[in-house]
Design an enzyme around this catalytic site. Structure first.
Site, PDB file in Angstrom:
ATOM      1  N   SER A  97     -37.362 -76.506  77.442  1.00  0.00           N
ATOM      2  CA  SER A  97     -37.887 -76.862  75.895  1.00  0.00           C
ATOM      3  C   SER A  97     -38.455 -75.046  75.654  1.00  0.00           C
ATOM      4  O   SER A  97     -37.991 -73.990  75.452  1.00  0.00           O
ATOM      5  CB  SER A  97     -38.265 -78.254  76.132  1.00  0.00           C
ATOM      6  OG  SER A  97     -38.985 -77.977  74.322  1.00  0.00           O
ATOM      7  N   ASP A 243     -37.518 -76.208  68.624  1.00  0.00           N
ATOM      8  CA  ASP A 243     -37.622 -75.570  69.360  1.00  0.00           C
ATOM      9  C   ASP A 243     -36.847 -75.064  70.036  1.00  0.00           C
ATOM     10  O   ASP A 243     -35.056 -74.909  69.702  1.00  0.00           O
ATOM     11  CB  ASP A 243     -39.203 -76.491  70.558  1.00  0.00           C
ATOM     12  CG  ASP A 243     -38.668 -77.871  70.964  1.00  0.00           C
ATOM     13  OD1 ASP A 243     -37.172 -77.736  70.415  1.00  0.00           O
ATOM     14  OD2 ASP A 243     -38.935 -78.833  70.963  1.00  0.00           O
ATOM     15  N   ASP A 245     -34.637 -76.646  72.587  1.00  0.00           N
ATOM     16  CA  ASP A 245     -33.343 -77.005  73.324  1.00  0.00           C
ATOM     17  C   ASP A 245     -33.389 -77.812  71.977  1.00  0.00           C
ATOM     18  O   ASP A 245     -32.681 -78.800  71.435  1.00  0.00           O
ATOM     19  CB  ASP A 245     -33.532 -78.768  74.045  1.00  0.00           C
ATOM     20  CG  ASP A 245     -35.029 -79.091  74.178  1.00  0.00           C
ATOM     21  OD1 ASP A 245     -35.813 -78.658  73.500  1.00  0.00           O
ATOM     22  OD2 ASP A 245     -35.038 -79.879  74.939  1.00  0.00           O
ATOM     23  N   ASP A 247     -35.010 -80.110  70.171  1.00  0.00           N
ATOM     24  CA  ASP A 247     -35.689 -81.665  69.805  1.00  0.00           C
ATOM     25  C   ASP A 247     -35.993 -82.056  68.909  1.00  0.00           C
ATOM     26  O   ASP A 247     -37.175 -83.035  69.064  1.00  0.00           O
ATOM     27  CB  ASP A 247     -35.406 -82.243  71.389  1.00  0.00           C
ATOM     28  CG  ASP A 247     -36.227 -81.821  71.764  1.00  0.00           C
ATOM     29  OD1 ASP A 247     -37.398 -80.931  71.933  1.00  0.00           O
ATOM     30  OD2 ASP A 247     -36.654 -82.656  73.222  1.00  0.00           O
TER      31      ASP A 247
END
Length: 454
Positions: A97, A243, A245, A247
């Site tokens: 992340s 960010d 990834d 999510d």
């Protein structure tokens, strides 16, 4: 061997120190054995270490006879979606992340994209990966390309919005050179085909594991000016940043002002309660005054859950909540397997702008004035327990309410604060908010900072 990469809810560690290909293989194999999995979805972000780790996870899975459904480069939410949609026994996303460039990790879910229970699931996986006391190999394991699942994911995401309600908007999107770019492009293509009157300016869009523009973590104040300036330069109606990834997504108004996460939670709560009056809305306890106010005025049912995706997802499932949000920009949706998404929120906000005719600033200004907040302030402290005890001792006598469900929350006539240890980093996190009193906000923040720093 002792594996330090296992955290409270997922796996994070420094490459070559806490996490390497051998450890990743062990984790994949332990995951399959503990969950008795036969089909597992696998995805990875764009970090330079992710292909090797994902290949090692796949090797561990296939050694137990698992059919690996490989999405390739994708976002964490695509693994969540595919795990549910393909009726797999679990999903593994190789990602760190927003962690530093020398880190990587994994986010894990079981059937139905449900989070792993920290005690019943994650602890046995850790123990088996450490001991390597695996069952004999099973034949028949294989890797299958399932990158085409993105089309079904796009269809599900777009099901959350009424394209006919969208009005012409110019939106700047900053993928931060993370995994968001290709998935966003697939959504944008589908929106254009559906006649959506949206225009996009792309920034730092190409995935690049060297992160030439820095690690994408828009929650950090130091990372926000670049997107803010780009919004102003483009003359965009709003800006979106993700960010690594994707999510989590973050919002900027037309002036480039960063919109604190709790006010986006409020907007999305409002959007869902317009569609489903009386529905339950879940939220985390760090910054709550504005969210509670909006839910109450819209006739919804407020459901507080502890911070962290495991807790928010559990709250959605147990309370039947249609939506849940965290001030850290994680947004969870009942009809998305109760999982978080960084793509659904900006579409819902765009629809809300279309339905109301308001600007983003116009939708949040009153709540930001009525409930100013400090933003999350992080402290690296040698003795967190002693520091939190100092704050409690100094302020408890004046408090009108106390909540210990997730850290220490104290409420006062004019405001409140939440103080908690991070689940993933060696930090103490402080959030302060008041009822329309910026001076009190500054005073409380300064006082607690002094107490924490001793």
């Amino acid at each position: 061997m002792s594996l330090t990469c296992f955290k409270s809810y997922d796996i994070r560690g420094r490459i070559g120190v806490d996490l390497d290909a051998d450890i990743a293989r062990r984790i994949g194999r332990a995951f399959a054995e503990v969950l008795d999995a036969r089909q597992v979805v696998l995805g990875r972000d764009i970090r330079n270490s992710s292909p090797e780790l994902a290949a090692a996870v796949a090797a561990g899975l296939t050694a137990t006879g698992v059919q690996v459904l490989d999405l390739g480069i994708c976002g964490t939410e695509e693994v969540y979606f595919a795990t549910g949609a393909l009726e797999a026994n679990g999903g593994i996303m190789v990602t760190a992340s927003h962690n530093p460039i020398d880190y990587n990790g994994m986010k894990l879910v079981k059937a139905g994209a449900a989070p792993l229970d920290p005690v019943q699931d994650l602890k046995p996986i850790k123990a088996l990966a450490e001991s390597a006391a695996f069952a004999p190999d099973r034949a028949g394991g294989a890797i299958h390309d399932r990158s085409g699942t993105r089309a079904a994911y796009v269809e599900r995401v777009l099901s959350f919005v009424d394209v006919a309600a969208l009005r012409p908007l110019h939106i700047l999107v900053n993928a931060g050179n993370g995994a968001a770019g290709p998935t966003f492009d697939a959504l944008a293509t589908a929106l254009e085909a559906a006649g959506a009157p949206l225009r996009f300016t792309r920034m730092h869009h190409a995935p690049d594991g060297s992160f030439p523009n820095g690690i994408p973590n828009p929650l950090l104040t130091a990372n926000q000016p670049a997107t803010a300036e780009a919004v102003r330069q483009a003359g965009a109606d709003m800006g979106i940043a993700w960010d690594g990834d994707f999510d989590r997504c973050f919002f900027f108004d037309a002036t480039g002002r960063f919109i604190p996460g709790e006010h986006i939670v409020g907007l999305l709560a409002r959007a869902f309660l317009t569609r489903a009056p009386g529905a339950a809305i879940a939220y985390d306890p760090r910054v709550v005054l504005s969210t509670r106010d909006i839910i109450a005025r819209a006739g919804g049912r407020a459901v507080q859950a502890n911070t962290g995706h495991v807790n928010l997802k559990a709250a959605l499932r147990s309370a039947g909540a249609v939506y849940g949000g965290e001030m850290s920009a994680h947004h969870y949706f009942r009809d998305f397997y109760c999982c978080d998404s960084g793509m659904i929120p900006w579409l819902l906000v765009a629809e809300l702008l279309g339905r109301t005719g308001e600007s983003l600033a116009g939708l949040v200004d009153e709540q930001m004035r009525r409930f100013p907040s400090s933003g999350e302030i992080n402290f690296q402290i040698d003795d967190p327990a002693a520091a939190i005890a100092r704050v409690e001792a100094a302020m408890i006598d004046r408090a009108t309410a106390r909540d210990d469900s997730d850290g220490l929350s104290l409420e006062f006539p004019g405001g409140r604060f939440n103080l908690r240890r991070s689940n993933t980093e060696p930090l103490v996190r402080l959030n302060v908010e008041t009822r329309g009193d910026p001076a009190l906000l500054d005073e409380m923040t300064a006082q607690i900072t002094r107490l924490l720093e001793g």
